[in-house]
Design a protein around this motif. Sequence first.
Motif, PDB file in Angstrom:
ATOM      1  N   ARG A  20      38.347  42.047  32.417  1.00 29.86           N
ATOM      2  CA  ARG A  20      38.149  41.032  31.371  1.00 29.86           C
ATOM      3  C   ARG A  20      39.153  41.178  30.227  1.00 29.86           C
ATOM      4  O   ARG A  20      39.529  40.185  29.611  1.00 29.86           O
ATOM      5  N   ASP A  24      39.831  37.464  30.049  1.00 27.50           N
ATOM      6  CA  ASP A  24      38.731  36.763  29.392  1.00 27.50           C
ATOM      7  C   ASP A  24      38.908  36.815  27.880  1.00 27.50           C
ATOM      8  O   ASP A  24      38.793  37.880  27.273  1.00 27.50           O
ATOM      9  N   LYS A  72      35.770  30.311  41.967  1.00 27.59           N
ATOM     10  CA  LYS A  72      36.442  29.600  40.882  1.00 27.59           C
ATOM     11  C   LYS A  72      35.561  28.420  40.488  1.00 27.59           C
ATOM     12  O   LYS A  72      35.072  27.681  41.345  1.00 27.59           O
ATOM     13  N   TYR A  77      37.403  28.828  35.608  1.00 28.99           N
ATOM     14  CA  TYR A  77      36.927  30.175  35.302  1.00 28.99           C
ATOM     15  C   TYR A  77      36.801  30.942  36.610  1.00 28.99           C
ATOM     16  O   TYR A  77      36.560  30.339  37.664  1.00 28.99           O
ATOM     17  N   THR A 116      31.169  35.763  33.994  1.00 29.73           N
ATOM     18  CA  THR A 116      32.552  35.308  33.844  1.00 29.73           C
ATOM     19  C   THR A 116      33.497  36.503  33.789  1.00 29.73           C
ATOM     20  O   THR A 116      33.314  37.411  32.982  1.00 29.73           O
ATOM     21  N   VAL A 119      39.271  33.369  32.376  1.00 26.49           N
ATOM     22  CA  VAL A 119      39.454  31.948  32.093  1.00 26.49           C
ATOM     23  C   VAL A 119      40.913  31.598  32.370  1.00 26.49           C
ATOM     24  O   VAL A 119      41.817  32.272  31.861  1.00 26.49           O
ATOM     25  N   SER A 121      42.129  28.048  32.443  1.00 24.98           N
ATOM     26  CA  SER A 121      42.410  26.639  32.173  1.00 24.98           C
ATOM     27  C   SER A 121      43.785  26.448  31.531  1.00 24.98           C
ATOM     28  O   SER A 121      44.405  25.408  31.707  1.00 24.98           O
ATOM     29  N   TYR A 127      45.784  32.499  37.958  1.00 29.86           N
ATOM     30  CA  TYR A 127      44.529  32.623  38.693  1.00 29.86           C
ATOM     31  C   TYR A 127      44.715  33.359  40.017  1.00 29.86           C
ATOM     32  O   TYR A 127      43.909  34.237  40.354  1.00 29.86           O
TER      33      TYR A 127
END
Length: 172
Positions: A20, A24, A72, A77, A116, A119, A121, A127
């Motif tokens: 994370r 994250d 995903k 996320y 989670t 992220v 986006s 990713y």
Amino acid sequence: MAYALVYYLNIKVEGIDKFREKYDPQVDLIEPHITLVFPLLESIDRDSLTLHIKNILSTWKPFPIHLKGLQKSWDEYLFLMVQEGKEDVIKLHNQLYTGILAEYCREYIPFVPHLTLGVFSKNKIQYSQALEEAQQLDLDYRCIVDKLNLLKINDANKQIVWSQEYILIRLG
């Protein structure tokens, strides 16, 4: 300010935390968790909200969950999925979104019990790399949902300013 209701995993989360830290943006705000009530604006009276949560949780006893598998989300996320216990988490989520919370239920977005991990986006290319890293970690956790935390988060979404714990009572 906003309220959210979460379950903090009662396991060692060092592997999740390291991951994370890279992916994250909320890693410094909140520990690894499963969200049961997504952030609500503070327009709800705290006493009414806590009474509602207490009433719902009074019928619940601790239950096991198993987190394994990656997915995903529709909004980019990376999730660690709840496998065992998924139905219980969904049922609890749905019960919480009744009464004073009914109008806040996001029925247009299916509730997917998860933790989670990252992220993407703003960086969709990253990713694939993150997914490969997460797969190598072989994330596989079993724990008991035995308490939830109601959090109050500041307007900048940068700090938890208040928290209240709810313990699920073993019946019988």
